[in-house]
Design a protein around this motif. Sequence first.
Motif, PDB file in Angstrom:
ATOM      1  N   VAL A 309       0.831  -1.194   0.000  1.00 29.86           N
ATOM      2  CA  VAL A 309       0.000   0.000   0.000  1.00 29.86           C
ATOM      3  C   VAL A 309       0.873   1.255   0.000  1.00 29.86           C
ATOM      4  CG1 VAL A 309      -1.835   1.242   1.216  1.00 29.86           C
ATOM      5  CG2 VAL A 309      -1.771  -1.264   1.288  1.00 29.86           C
ATOM      6  N   GLN A 310       0.528   2.174  -0.882  1.00 27.83           N
ATOM      7  CA  GLN A 310       1.180   3.481  -0.913  1.00 27.83           C
ATOM      8  C   GLN A 310       0.834   4.254   0.362  1.00 27.83           C
ATOM      9  OE1 GLN A 310      -0.928   6.454  -3.227  1.00 27.83           O
ATOM     10  NE2 GLN A 310       0.945   6.899  -4.360  1.00 27.83           N
ATOM     11  N   VAL A 311       1.808   4.964   0.921  1.00 28.90           N
ATOM     12  CA  VAL A 311       1.496   5.796   2.089  1.00 28.90           C
ATOM     13  C   VAL A 311       0.518   6.890   1.676  1.00 28.90           C
ATOM     14  CG1 VAL A 311       3.612   5.334   3.376  1.00 28.90           C
ATOM     15  CG2 VAL A 311       3.580   7.201   1.690  1.00 28.90           C
ATOM     16  N   ALA A 312      -0.397   7.216   2.566  1.00 32.03           N
ATOM     17  CA  ALA A 312      -1.454   8.185   2.270  1.00 32.03           C
ATOM     18  C   ALA A 312      -0.942   9.616   2.423  1.00 32.03           C
ATOM     19  CB  ALA A 312      -2.630   7.948   3.210  1.00 32.03           C
ATOM     20  N   PRO A 313      -1.602  10.579   1.794  1.00 32.92           N
ATOM     21  CA  PRO A 313      -1.207  11.980   1.954  1.00 32.92           C
ATOM     22  C   PRO A 313      -1.226  12.396   3.428  1.00 32.92           C
ATOM     23  CG  PRO A 313      -2.872  11.737   0.234  1.00 32.92           C
ATOM     24  CD  PRO A 313      -2.773  10.428   0.918  1.00 32.92           C
ATOM     25  N   PHE A 314      -0.218  13.166   3.834  1.00 31.63           N
ATOM     26  CA  PHE A 314      -0.170  13.653   5.219  1.00 31.63           C
ATOM     27  C   PHE A 314       0.730  14.874   5.281  1.00 31.63           C
ATOM     28  CE2 PHE A 314       1.314  13.429   9.738  1.00 31.63           C
ATOM     29  CZ  PHE A 314       0.081  13.704  10.309  1.00 31.63           C
ATOM     30  N   TRP A 315       0.373  15.821   6.101  1.00 30.96           N
ATOM     31  CA  TRP A 315       1.061  17.123   6.114  1.00 30.96           C
ATOM     32  C   TRP A 315       2.285  17.172   7.023  1.00 30.96           C
ATOM     33  CZ3 TRP A 315      -0.665  21.620   9.627  1.00 30.96           C
ATOM     34  CH2 TRP A 315      -1.096  21.146  10.864  1.00 30.96           C
ATOM     35  N   TYR A 316       2.392  16.254   7.983  1.00 31.15           N
ATOM     36  CA  TYR A 316       3.516  16.241   8.933  1.00 31.15           C
ATOM     37  C   TYR A 316       3.751  17.631   9.546  1.00 31.15           C
ATOM     38  CZ  TYR A 316       4.647  11.437   7.879  1.00 31.15           C
ATOM     39  OH  TYR A 316       4.585  10.063   7.758  1.00 31.15           O
ATOM     40  N   ASP A 317       2.636  18.261   9.930  1.00 26.67           N
ATOM     41  CA  ASP A 317       2.669  19.557  10.616  1.00 26.67           C
ATOM     42  C   ASP A 317       3.338  20.655   9.797  1.00 26.67           C
ATOM     43  OD1 ASP A 317       1.376  18.499  12.898  1.00 26.67           O
ATOM     44  OD2 ASP A 317       3.282  17.698  13.604  1.00 26.67           O
ATOM     45  N   LYS A 318       3.363  20.513   8.487  1.00 28.04           N
ATOM     46  CA  LYS A 318       3.897  21.545   7.598  1.00 28.04           C
ATOM     47  C   LYS A 318       2.786  21.939   6.628  1.00 28.04           C
ATOM     48  CE  LYS A 318       8.670  19.854   7.854  1.00 28.04           C
ATOM     49  NZ  LYS A 318       9.807  19.289   7.075  1.00 28.04           N
ATOM     50  N   PRO A 319       2.131  23.081   6.870  1.00 30.50           N
ATOM     51  CA  PRO A 319       0.946  23.447   6.081  1.00 30.50           C
ATOM     52  C   PRO A 319       1.245  23.940   4.666  1.00 30.50           C
ATOM     53  CG  PRO A 319       1.436  25.146   7.703  1.00 30.50           C
ATOM     54  CD  PRO A 319       2.372  24.014   7.987  1.00 30.50           C
ATOM     55  N   ASP A 320       2.507  24.063   4.289  1.00 30.43           N
ATOM     56  CA  ASP A 320       2.865  24.536   2.952  1.00 30.43           C
ATOM     57  C   ASP A 320       2.448  23.489   1.908  1.00 30.43           C
ATOM     58  OD1 ASP A 320       4.005  25.387   0.609  1.00 30.43           O
ATOM     59  OD2 ASP A 320       5.996  25.750   1.438  1.00 30.43           O
ATOM     60  N   SER A 321       1.444  23.830   1.109  1.00 37.37           N
ATOM     61  CA  SER A 321       0.884  22.861   0.162  1.00 37.37           C
ATOM     62  C   SER A 321       1.774  22.628  -1.046  1.00 37.37           C
ATOM     63  CB  SER A 321      -0.494  23.338  -0.316  1.00 37.37           C
ATOM     64  OG  SER A 321      -0.382  24.570  -1.015  1.00 37.37           O
ATOM     65  N   THR A 322       2.892  23.351  -1.161  1.00 37.91           N
ATOM     66  CA  THR A 322       3.792  23.140  -2.304  1.00 37.91           C
ATOM     67  C   THR A 322       4.938  22.183  -1.974  1.00 37.91           C
ATOM     68  OG1 THR A 322       5.259  25.002  -1.749  1.00 37.91           O
ATOM     69  CG2 THR A 322       3.297  25.477  -3.102  1.00 37.91           C
ATOM     70  N   LEU A 323       5.095  21.823  -0.704  1.00 37.69           N
ATOM     71  CA  LEU A 323       6.179  20.911  -0.336  1.00 37.69           C
ATOM     72  C   LEU A 323       5.952  19.545  -0.970  1.00 37.69           C
ATOM     73  CD1 LEU A 323       6.667  21.762   3.454  1.00 37.69           C
ATOM     74  CD2 LEU A 323       8.113  22.460   1.535  1.00 37.69           C
ATOM     75  N   ALA A 324       7.060  18.880  -1.334  1.00 39.69           N
ATOM     76  CA  ALA A 324       6.922  17.627  -2.082  1.00 39.69           C
ATOM     77  C   ALA A 324       7.827  16.508  -1.572  1.00 39.69           C
ATOM     78  CB  ALA A 324       7.209  17.867  -3.559  1.00 39.69           C
ATOM     79  N   ASP A 325       8.417  16.658  -0.380  1.00 40.00           N
ATOM     80  CA  ASP A 325       9.338  15.617   0.076  1.00 40.00           C
ATOM     81  C   ASP A 325       8.637  14.267   0.248  1.00 40.00           C
ATOM     82  OD1 ASP A 325       8.503  17.584   2.341  1.00 40.00           O
ATOM     83  OD2 ASP A 325       8.810  15.697   3.407  1.00 40.00           O
TER      84      ASP A 325
END
Length: 492
Positions: A309-325
Amino acid sequence: MKQIQIILALCCLTFSAYAQKLKLSPVLQNNMVVQQNQPFKVWGQAPAGTVISIQADWQAAPLSVAANAENRFVGIIPVPVARKGDFSKHQITVSTPDEKRVLDNLLIGETWICSGQSNMQFSMHETLDSAREVPAANYPQIRLFSGSLNFSNEPLDSIQGTWQECTPATVYKFSAVGYHFGRELFAKLNVPIGLVFTGIGALAAQAYVPREVLAADTMLNRVYLQPYLDSPKSKEKMDGGFTFEKVTRPFLLYNAVIHPFINLSVKGFIWYQGESNRGERESYTRLTQTMIQSWRAAFGQGNLPFYYVQVAPFWYDKPDSTLADYAFFREAQERVSDLGNTEMVVTMDVGESRDLHPKNKKPIGLRLAKTALNRTYGLLDEAYQGPKFDYAEYGSKEVKVYFRPETVLKGLETNNAKAPEHFFIAGADQKFYPATAKIEGKHLVLTSSKVKKPVAVRYAFTNFPVTNLQNKDGLPALQFRSDNWPEPAPAK
């Protein structure tokens, strides 16, 4: 009177010691599902030289084996093909001239191992639809086994756990992804299903790879094994207690919760893991592929299917929607499927960007099942792939995006009747801007007023996009990027 008490006590001790001479592996129990149409191992312990008779009720004659010098025995018996709708209960009798053990209420069907970290461990009672699904989970033809947590520096042969019939009570704390996977297999195959859960939250993949396998690979030895062996933690005495740090240590969990099952005949593996390794890229791909190969070698049952299973989307407490790590990690995860007889299922549409443990687990179990039904069981009408990027055509004002034909046979749609979201295009300056996407049959047309001459396109290639693009089989599109530009260094 006192003499009688002493004699009785001695008799009890003698009987207790006598009763322990013949022991079956704790993996072999009443209520289990015996893997159909494969050789089945019956293994355990008995005094060296003891002749053990193994008689399944489907065998014309018993099999005899002798315990070796290490007081162990293994007998291999044939198992017939499971017939649709046949839920006959079976017995296997294991005996010596002095003792007998009977495995009862056995079914012949398909057995899968379910493993990974917390999203695989996530229980049925915690799910979005638990109020409806748990009371309905009354399937005595599905059997469940949950292995207990343990750690070991050396490979173990035993693990605690109990095979149980699937009921609302027994499924309550069982893996939700595992249950829905097994329930769908049962519905489509109409044969008994055995599900073995053996995993723990927060585990890192290196914990599930044998020590000698890590040592034999230069990269894995350098990245995972040697730093641990050089640390004081490697000298600590092992116990079964959970800590978030301990479940990331190399090889300990493999020894304790995977190795005990290597004699068990199985059909394949399902796996949901990755969050604990999210900072890794190439090493994670190699680590997971190596883990899969090491399991296949240890089980000795050929090129067993491995669906993950692919890991699901999650923000990891970083609200910047352009981050892609996290998107770059998902890309490394996707590359695991370059290994034969593996496949990744997508979670981008059922994630919750602010919850590391999305509660909608049923679609994930169903997608794993669809993959197995198509790839393992040959039910080719079972669609299992969402749209996968094929190529892009760049015009002066628009980009046309095409998908692999076999993944969009019936065309494209969105799950909410809105335009496809989370598309970005860039020019030669490598700066990405949001793009408007329009479905035209089986391809998309993207436009953005901010990019005059597009050269690259990305879809859902950020940390926490919850997507809406899918094919008309209801399967979500896989994230992609058309470029091969290097990942930016993390911001300090």
